[in-house]
Motif scaffolding. Structure first.
Motif, short mmCIF file in Angstrom:
data_model
loop_
_atom_site.label_atom_id
_atom_site.label_comp_id
_atom_site.label_asym_id
_atom_site.label_seq_id
_atom_site.Cartn_x
_atom_site.Cartn_y
_atom_site.Cartn_z
N CYS A 137 30.14 -12.77 -10.29
CA CYS A 137 30.45 -11.40 -9.89
C CYS A 137 29.92 -11.12 -8.49
N GLY A 153 26.39 -11.41 -13.48
CA GLY A 153 27.51 -11.69 -14.37
C GLY A 153 28.48 -12.70 -13.78
N TYR A 154 29.41 -13.13 -14.62
CA TYR A 154 30.45 -14.05 -14.21
C TYR A 154 31.71 -13.76 -15.00
N ALA A 155 32.82 -14.27 -14.49
CA ALA A 155 34.10 -14.09 -15.18
C ALA A 155 34.85 -15.41 -15.16
N CYS A 192 33.72 -9.16 -15.15
CA CYS A 192 32.55 -9.98 -15.46
C CYS A 192 31.98 -9.56 -16.81
N ASN A 193 31.07 -10.36 -17.31
CA ASN A 193 30.50 -10.08 -18.62
C ASN A 193 29.60 -8.84 -18.62
#
Length: 82
Positions: A24, A31-33, A44-45
């Protein structure tokens, strides 16, 4: 090991395990996606939406390159650029 280094290793391992993951771009977000089905916008999470291609806020039907060019032109107005 220091906490910062451990976090770096976890993120690096996550990236190496799945090439469709991007982190992110929001400040202070870890976070990441993961891109699924070639979608342009991801979440993102932690719930932040962003463009998977240019990592900017969702920009509708505008092309990423046009948005980047516009941002550069705006930046350039306040700088001395050759």
């Amino acid at each position: 090991m220091s906490q910062k280094y451990e976090t770096f290793l976890e993120r690096q391992n996550l990236l190496m395990s799945n090439k469709k993951i991007k982190f992110c771009p929001m400040p202070d977000c870890d976070g990441y996606a993961e891109q699924k089905k070639k979608e342009k916008y991801v979440k993102c999470n932690f719930g932040h939406d962003f463009c998977y291609e240019c990592l900017k806020q969702p920009h509708g039907k505008k092309k990423c390159d046009d948005l980047i060019d516009k941002d550069f032109e705006e930046w350039k107005k306040h700088k001395i650029v050759k």
